[in-house]
Design an enzyme around this catalytic site. Structure first.
Site, mmCIF file in Angstrom:
data_model
loop_
_atom_site.group_PDB
_atom_site.id
_atom_site.type_symbol
_atom_site.label_atom_id
_atom_site.label_comp_id
_atom_site.label_asym_id
_atom_site.label_seq_id
_atom_site.Cartn_x
_atom_site.Cartn_y
_atom_site.Cartn_z
ATOM 1 N N LYS A 166 0.865 -1.187 0.000
ATOM 2 C CA LYS A 166 0.000 0.000 0.000
ATOM 3 C C LYS A 166 0.894 1.228 0.000
ATOM 4 O O LYS A 166 2.003 1.149 0.510
ATOM 5 C CB LYS A 166 -0.924 -0.002 1.226
ATOM 6 C CG LYS A 166 -1.852 -1.197 1.321
ATOM 7 C CD LYS A 166 -3.035 -1.130 0.376
ATOM 8 C CE LYS A 166 -3.851 -2.421 0.430
ATOM 9 N NZ LYS A 166 -5.019 -2.445 -0.421
ATOM 10 N N LYS A 168 -2.283 1.481 -2.537
ATOM 11 C CA LYS A 168 -2.741 0.644 -3.648
ATOM 12 C C LYS A 168 -2.070 1.060 -4.958
ATOM 13 O O LYS A 168 -1.665 0.237 -5.757
ATOM 14 C CB LYS A 168 -4.249 0.888 -3.751
ATOM 15 C CG LYS A 168 -5.059 -0.145 -4.426
ATOM 16 C CD LYS A 168 -6.488 0.375 -4.447
ATOM 17 C CE LYS A 168 -7.549 -0.430 -3.862
ATOM 18 N NZ LYS A 168 -7.919 -1.708 -3.909
ATOM 19 N N HIS A 286 -6.440 -13.051 -8.162
ATOM 20 C CA HIS A 286 -7.180 -12.005 -7.428
ATOM 21 C C HIS A 286 -8.595 -11.947 -8.004
ATOM 22 O O HIS A 286 -8.769 -12.020 -9.220
ATOM 23 C CB HIS A 286 -6.474 -10.658 -7.565
ATOM 24 C CG HIS A 286 -6.978 -9.669 -6.563
ATOM 25 N ND1 HIS A 286 -8.230 -9.105 -6.633
ATOM 26 C CD2 HIS A 286 -6.402 -9.172 -5.443
ATOM 27 C CE1 HIS A 286 -8.400 -8.298 -5.592
ATOM 28 N NE2 HIS A 286 -7.309 -8.320 -4.854
ATOM 29 N N SER A 361 -8.098 -12.312 2.540
ATOM 30 C CA SER A 361 -7.581 -10.952 2.388
ATOM 31 C C SER A 361 -8.717 -9.955 2.528
ATOM 32 O O SER A 361 -9.889 -10.319 2.386
ATOM 33 C CB SER A 361 -6.922 -10.825 1.009
ATOM 34 O OG SER A 361 -6.268 -9.594 0.861
ATOM 35 N N GLY A 385 -3.006 -5.586 4.040
ATOM 36 C CA GLY A 385 -2.466 -4.336 3.487
ATOM 37 C C GLY A 385 -2.434 -3.278 4.584
ATOM 38 O O GLY A 385 -1.420 -3.093 5.264
#
Ligand code: RUB
Length: 437
Positions: A166, A168, A286, A361, A385
């Site tokens: 991060k 992002k 993802h 996540s 994150g």
């Protein structure tokens, strides 16, 4: 009550499409579980219309329809559970002959295609699918799976802790790479193993793909040389197929260990094409945009069904949720059910295919990682994150606090109150700072 023209129902109405109690051989049929929502007066019709529209039927009788086609190839609703007047759970059996081997787009166009748009159905959700081994084994499946991933990083088993860099988007390659290095290293070399790019990070002007990948992988090599630890960087290669192939080659040439693809926005056929290039690296899937398909409780596909499709396609690890939902948006019990059902689909016996590693996540922090481990370990990658890079003392301390919370969870310390006590008693400074700040 809906007013629909009579003609609409004429040829959907054959009894062949609804055979309650039919003895279905799971080696000869694909079985699909649907949640069906419609008005009470249409429910009985829909038991026939869904299998009809998703196999050989259409809204009108056609001259070319033969008894043979109807009997041999029609899908059949064979089990109905009425939850209430407007909600039924049905099981539909599709003859194996309807399916082209090794073709996910065809499979989904069949049972998860036009039926979603039928005007006699208010909402429809595909909750599960059961495939004969013959069809499963026509797909490549994962090249690595959990065992291959454990072998690659040199551990026996257990949760693998990781991080999403991060912010992002926006950091230049040098900062992105330094953040990765700090997060892998942690404090006193107690950092995480698995680092991934975020889903929209590909090759923007502010962080060119080749600069970023080469710098981060250089640091991964340094960690290996200095400590012997094999860390992983899941490099986001998402893009058009030819671009993904060039990026995958670049990752291989630079000693990368994992490719990451945004598998929903990229599409099944593209993902499978990359899988079949056999780059010799696991694929980290993802699931960005899955919520458009999975989130509505009455409509779309359950994450379990997507998990089955991506296991067939051949991804080695895929995001399936944390049991808590993303940013508190979900309903706890439903999120838990969906994550557990998805992980079961990834790890269950499934023809000759390898397993796929679940990834938890989204909103992971030191306060909830224990509950995630408790529910999902041992086979799981857990990535954080904000929960790492938001640590008051920075990413290295954040990574170490996450490793300490993991250590506590593996010793059975799960609840937040006992975690702080444990951290203090065991002199886990970074975890204490995380919990007290
Ligand atoms: C999490 C993050 C993940 C997605 C994945 O960041 O960036 O890529 O949230 O979600 P943070 P899912 O740890 O800061 O929340 O796994 O549910 O698809």
């Amino acid at each position: 009550m809906k007013i629909l023209p009579l003609i609409f129902f004429m040829s959907y109405m054959d009894d062949e499409f609804y055979q309650p109690g039919l003895d279905v051989d799971p080696d000869k049929y694909v079985i699909v579980d649907f949640d069906v929502h419609t008005s009470a007066d249409l429910m009985e019709r829909v038991y026939k219309e869904i299998p009809a529209e998703s196999s050989v039927g259409t809204w009108k009788k056609v001259a070319q329809m033969t008894d043979d086609i109807l009997k041999r190839l029609s899908a059949k609703t064979y089990e109905v559970t009425k939850v209430n007047d407007t909600f039924s759970k049905i099981k539909v059996a599709y003859p194996l002959e309807l399916f082209e081997p090794n073709n996910i787009p065809q499979m989904l166009s069949l049972f998860a295609g036009n039926v979603f748009g039928m005007n006699t159905v208010d909402n429809l959700k595909v909750m599960d699918v059961q495939l004969p081994d013959e069809l499963i084994n026509s797909y490549p499946g994962p090249a690595f799976g959990p065992q291959g991933i454990y072998d690659m990083i040199g551990i026996k088993e257990g949760p693998i802790i990781g991080s999403i860099i991060k912010p992002k988007l926006g950091s230049p390659p040098a900062i992105h790479a330094q953040t990765a290095m700090d997060t892998w290293s942690g404090v006193d070399n107690n950092g995480v193993t698995w680092i991934k790019d975020d889903e929209p990070q590909t090759d923007q002007d502010f962080c060119r793909f080749e600069d970023r990948i080469s710098k981060v992988l250089e640091y991964a090599d340094q960690i290996k040389e200095q400590t012997g630890r094999q860390v992983v960087y899941a490099c986001n290669i998402t893009g058009p197929i030819d671009v993904m192939m060039k990026r995958a080659d670049f990752v291989v040439d630079h000693g990368g260990k994992t490719l990451m693809i945004d598998v929903i926005t990229t599409g099944f056929a593209a993902v499978q094409y990359i899988r079949e290039q056999n780059y010799g690296l696991p694929i980290h899937a993802h699931r960005a945009m899955h919520g458009a398909i999975t989130k509505h409780p009455k409509h779309g596909l359950d994450m379990r069904v997507l998990s089955i499709m991506y296991r067939l396609t051949g991804v080695d690890a895929i995001h399936t949720g944390t049991i808590f939902g993303k940013m508190g948006s979900g309903k706890l019990e439903e999120d838990r059910r969906e994550t557990l059902a998805s992980n079961d689909a990834l790890l269950m016996k499934f023809g000759n295919l390898k397993q796929t590693m679940p990834i938890a996540s989204g909103g992971v922090g030191v306060r909830n990682i224990g509950k995630i481990i408790d529910a999902l370990a041992p086979h799981v990658v857990i990535t954080a994150g904000g929960g790492i890079h938001g640590h008051i003392d920075g990413s290295a301390a954040g990574a170490t606090s996450m490793m300490q919370a993991t250590e506590a969870a593996l010793q059975g310390v799960i609840e937040e109150d006992s975690l702080l006590k444990w951290a203090k008693e065991n002199n886990k400074k970074e975890l204490v700072r995380a919990l007290e700040s």
